[in-house]
Design a protein around this motif. Structure first.
Motif, PDB file in Angstrom:
ATOM      1  N   THR A   1       1.257   5.110   0.541  1.00 39.07           N
ATOM      2  CA  THR A   1       0.580   6.219   1.204  1.00 39.07           C
ATOM      3  C   THR A   1       1.388   7.483   0.997  1.00 39.07           C
ATOM      4  O   THR A   1       2.579   7.431   0.707  1.00 39.07           O
ATOM      5  CB  THR A   1       0.422   5.965   2.717  1.00 39.07           C
ATOM      6  OG1 THR A   1       1.732   5.879   3.303  1.00 39.07           O
ATOM      7  CG2 THR A   1      -0.340   4.682   2.996  1.00 39.07           C
TER       8      THR A   1
ATOM      9  N   GLU B   1       0.555  -3.037  -7.351  1.00 34.38           N
ATOM     10  CA  GLU B   1      -0.638  -2.320  -7.815  1.00 34.38           C
ATOM     11  C   GLU B   1      -0.401  -1.606  -9.142  1.00 34.38           C
ATOM     12  O   GLU B   1      -1.348  -1.335  -9.875  1.00 34.38           O
ATOM     13  CB  GLU B   1      -1.094  -1.302  -6.767  1.00 34.38           C
ATOM     14  CG  GLU B   1      -1.655  -1.947  -5.509  1.00 34.38           C
ATOM     15  CD  GLU B   1      -1.980  -0.899  -4.461  1.00 34.38           C
ATOM     16  OE1 GLU B   1      -3.180  -0.667  -4.204  1.00 34.38           O
ATOM     17  OE2 GLU B   1      -1.022  -0.317  -3.913  1.00 34.38           O
TER      18      GLU B   1
ATOM     19  N   ARG C   1      -9.135   4.385  -6.268  1.00 25.90           N
ATOM     20  CA  ARG C   1      -9.684   4.301  -4.904  1.00 25.90           C
ATOM     21  C   ARG C   1     -10.857   5.254  -4.755  1.00 25.90           C
ATOM     22  O   ARG C   1     -11.845   4.934  -4.112  1.00 25.90           O
ATOM     23  CB  ARG C   1      -8.592   4.614  -3.882  1.00 25.90           C
ATOM     24  CG  ARG C   1      -7.548   3.533  -3.804  1.00 25.90           C
ATOM     25  CD  ARG C   1      -6.502   3.877  -2.775  1.00 25.90           C
ATOM     26  NE  ARG C   1      -5.472   2.851  -2.787  1.00 25.90           N
ATOM     27  CZ  ARG C   1      -4.226   3.040  -2.424  1.00 25.90           C
ATOM     28  NH1 ARG C   1      -3.845   4.219  -1.996  1.00 25.90           N
ATOM     29  NH2 ARG C   1      -3.357   2.067  -2.464  1.00 25.90           N
TER      30      ARG C   1
ATOM     31  N   ARG D   1       0.855  -1.185   0.000  1.00 27.39           N
ATOM     32  CA  ARG D   1       0.000   0.000   0.000  1.00 27.39           C
ATOM     33  C   ARG D   1       0.885   1.226   0.000  1.00 27.39           C
ATOM     34  O   ARG D   1       1.749   1.377   0.848  1.00 27.39           O
ATOM     35  CB  ARG D   1      -0.898   0.018   1.233  1.00 27.39           C
ATOM     36  CG  ARG D   1      -1.957  -1.071   1.201  1.00 27.39           C
ATOM     37  CD  ARG D   1      -2.828  -1.022   2.423  1.00 27.39           C
ATOM     38  NE  ARG D   1      -1.985  -1.113   3.614  1.00 27.39           N
ATOM     39  CZ  ARG D   1      -2.231  -0.454   4.743  1.00 27.39           C
ATOM     40  NH1 ARG D   1      -3.264   0.311   4.852  1.00 27.39           N
ATOM     41  NH2 ARG D   1      -1.438  -0.587   5.774  1.00 27.39           N
TER      42      ARG D   1
END
Length: 194
Positions: free
Chosen positions: A56, A129, A189, A54
């Motif tokens: 961020t 991703e 997202r 992930r």
């Protein structure tokens, strides 16, 4: 710049050497260039591979987890394939051989990195991703490979093929590239929240 390649765990190296010495493992590998290689093949440049699950925009940057060790398999004066190892309940073990654009791209990025000022510990950072792999030049060349947090001043070099809009083989500070990658993931997202 001197690259300080971290030593791979001894069991990881042994497992790759065993696989390279096994005619069955090499013959069954999906790597025509390794099967066709003339002369002895040797594993070189062990690089720890981290996965950034992930991304961020937080400060400090996201943490990544060490998933495997990758060795470039050299035959003569060039890398013909790579060998991955994985962590099992019994320790590091050979996973598979592979070839493709990331092998040559990794070699190219490492040569590029040697021309940069400073001392770095080379690593690989995968961003699943975005289907992206980067050469991660960690500024603390004495760091334990268990630490998977990119420092703001670390350098990330996207390997080819890079995602659309990101130039391969162009060095970026982690503090500059990671927020860009986070923004690239934000529209998908945001669509989920709408």
């Amino acid at each position: 710049m001197p690259l300080h390649v971290p030593p791979a765990p001894a069991p990881a190296l042994r497992s790759v050497l065993t696989a390279l010495g096994s005619p069955t493992a090499v013959r069954e590998a999906r790597t025509p260039s390794l099967r066709a290689a003339q002369g002895p093949a040797s594993p070189e440049l062990p690089l720890p591979v981290y996965v950034l699950d992930r991304i961020t925009e937080s400060n400090p940057p996201s943490s990544a987890r060490l998933t495997n060790w990758r060795f470039l398999v050299r035959c003569g004066d060039r890398a013909v394939a790579a060998a991955d190892t994985m962590l099992t309940p019994d320790g590091w073990a050979f996973s598979h051989f592979f070839e493709g654009p990331y092998v040559k791209s990794t070699e190219r990025a490492l040569r590029q990195a040697e021309a940069l000022p400073g001392s770095y510990q080379p690593r690989l950072l995968s961003v699943p991703e975005l289907y992206m792999l980067t050469l991660w030049l960690h500024g603390d060349h004495t760091a334990d490979t268990a630490d998977g947090t990119p420092a703001a001043d670390d350098i990330l070099v996207p390997l080819a093929p890079a995602p659309p809009g990101i130039a391969a083989h162009r060095p970026h500070r982690a503090a500059e590239l990671l927020p860009v990658l986070a923004l690239r993931l934000t529209p998908s997202r945001a669509a989920l929240l709408a």
